[in-house]
Design a protein around this motif. Structure first.
Motif, mmCIF file in Angstrom:
data_model
loop_
_atom_site.group_PDB
_atom_site.id
_atom_site.type_symbol
_atom_site.label_atom_id
_atom_site.label_comp_id
_atom_site.label_asym_id
_atom_site.label_seq_id
_atom_site.Cartn_x
_atom_site.Cartn_y
_atom_site.Cartn_z
ATOM 1 N N TRP A 1 -7.003 -1.443 8.614
ATOM 2 C CA TRP A 1 -7.471 -2.690 8.504
ATOM 3 C C TRP A 1 -7.362 -3.419 6.963
ATOM 4 O O TRP A 1 -6.660 -4.469 6.609
ATOM 5 C CB TRP A 1 -8.874 -3.310 9.095
ATOM 6 N N ALA A 2 -8.075 -2.754 6.182
ATOM 7 C CA ALA A 2 -7.836 -3.034 4.514
ATOM 8 C C ALA A 2 -6.559 -2.865 4.175
ATOM 9 O O ALA A 2 -6.137 -3.716 3.342
ATOM 10 C CB ALA A 2 -8.747 -1.895 4.145
ATOM 11 N N GLY A 3 -5.888 -1.739 4.414
ATOM 12 C CA GLY A 3 -4.510 -1.726 4.088
ATOM 13 C C GLY A 3 -3.623 -3.038 4.571
ATOM 14 O O GLY A 3 -2.838 -3.396 3.797
ATOM 15 N N ALA A 4 -3.812 -3.288 5.751
ATOM 16 C CA ALA A 4 -3.017 -4.607 6.318
ATOM 17 C C ALA A 4 -3.581 -5.825 5.224
ATOM 18 O O ALA A 4 -2.557 -6.636 4.989
ATOM 19 C CB ALA A 4 -3.376 -4.856 7.723
ATOM 20 N N LEU A 5 -4.651 -5.939 4.925
ATOM 21 C CA LEU A 5 -5.303 -7.172 4.229
ATOM 22 C C LEU A 5 -4.454 -7.127 2.998
ATOM 23 O O LEU A 5 -4.091 -7.844 2.327
ATOM 24 C CB LEU A 5 -6.512 -7.216 4.115
ATOM 25 N N TRP A 6 -4.520 -5.696 2.351
ATOM 26 C CA TRP A 6 -4.058 -5.704 0.808
ATOM 27 C C TRP A 6 -2.664 -5.923 1.010
ATOM 28 O O TRP A 6 -1.985 -6.668 -0.085
ATOM 29 C CB TRP A 6 -4.262 -4.247 0.488
ATOM 30 N N LEU B 1 -2.070 -9.716 1.062
ATOM 31 C CA LEU B 1 -2.404 -10.488 -0.138
ATOM 32 C C LEU B 1 -1.339 -10.246 -1.366
ATOM 33 O O LEU B 1 -0.612 -11.063 -1.763
ATOM 34 C CB LEU B 1 -3.692 -9.817 -0.488
ATOM 35 N N SER B 2 -0.918 -8.683 -0.948
ATOM 36 C CA SER B 2 0.279 -8.486 -1.828
ATOM 37 C C SER B 2 1.642 -9.490 -1.744
ATOM 38 O O SER B 2 2.178 -9.879 -2.646
ATOM 39 C CB SER B 2 0.663 -7.277 -2.018
ATOM 40 N N GLU B 3 2.096 -9.426 -0.322
ATOM 41 C CA GLU B 3 3.135 -10.348 -0.043
ATOM 42 C C GLU B 3 2.908 -11.883 -0.519
ATOM 43 O O GLU B 3 3.890 -12.257 -0.973
ATOM 44 C CB GLU B 3 3.337 -10.376 1.328
ATOM 45 N N HIS C 1 4.293 -16.237 -4.604
ATOM 46 C CA HIS C 1 4.131 -17.488 -5.478
ATOM 47 C C HIS C 1 4.476 -16.944 -6.877
ATOM 48 O O HIS C 1 4.651 -18.229 -7.352
ATOM 49 C CB HIS C 1 2.354 -17.552 -5.416
ATOM 50 N N ALA C 2 4.810 -15.710 -7.027
ATOM 51 C CA ALA C 2 5.195 -15.419 -8.435
ATOM 52 C C ALA C 2 6.780 -15.069 -8.572
ATOM 53 O O ALA C 2 7.263 -15.047 -9.308
ATOM 54 C CB ALA C 2 4.647 -13.849 -8.733
ATOM 55 N N ALA C 3 7.351 -15.635 -7.404
ATOM 56 C CA ALA C 3 8.947 -15.612 -7.261
ATOM 57 C C ALA C 3 9.470 -16.529 -8.399
ATOM 58 O O ALA C 3 8.836 -17.711 -8.343
ATOM 59 C CB ALA C 3 9.445 -15.853 -5.933
ATOM 60 N N PRO C 4 10.724 -16.130 -8.995
ATOM 61 C CA PRO C 4 11.285 -17.200 -9.966
ATOM 62 C C PRO C 4 11.812 -18.371 -9.140
ATOM 63 O O PRO C 4 12.147 -17.844 -8.077
ATOM 64 C CB PRO C 4 12.119 -16.290 -10.687
ATOM 65 N N ALA C 5 11.741 -19.318 -9.717
ATOM 66 C CA ALA C 5 12.299 -20.865 -9.158
ATOM 67 C C ALA C 5 14.075 -20.489 -8.916
ATOM 68 O O ALA C 5 14.636 -19.599 -9.773
ATOM 69 C CB ALA C 5 12.391 -21.960 -10.212
ATOM 70 N N THR C 6 14.295 -21.050 -7.767
ATOM 71 C CA THR C 6 15.716 -20.754 -7.433
ATOM 72 C C THR C 6 16.296 -22.389 -7.699
ATOM 73 O O THR C 6 15.556 -23.317 -7.885
ATOM 74 C CB THR C 6 15.947 -20.504 -5.998
#
Length: 80
Positions: A49-54, A57-59, A64-69
């Motif tokens: 469960w914790a791994g799935a949450l991690w 959140l990483s995804e 949100h951190a992807a460069p603008a296209t």
């Protein structure tokens, strides 16, 4: 939901306190048999469960951190 959030934060805090107080080797040697059996039984589900949450959140952070296209830069409306 606030109650669940508080319980989750308390659990994280308590687990961190235990991890700070005792090494895994000492825990395996000194925790009583019932505690170790409960850990053995319950940890795979908790860890999964914790791994799935991690991962979720990483995804989210990666998106949100992807460069603008170029599509992100197109203006809407008339030029003035």
């Amino acid at each position: 939901m606030a109650d669940t959030t508080d319980r989750f934060l308390d659990a994280i805090h308590e687990l961190q306190a235990v991890a700070d107080d005792v090494t895994p080797e000492d825990a395996a040697r000194t925790f009583d048999e019932t505690t170790l059996q409960n850990f053995w039984r319950d940890w795979p589900h908790i860890s999964s469960w914790a791994g799935a949450l991690w991962r979720k959140l990483s995804e989210d952070i990666e998106q949100h951190a992807a460069p603008a296209t170029d599509d992100d830069l197109h203006e809407v409306g008339e030029a003035g």
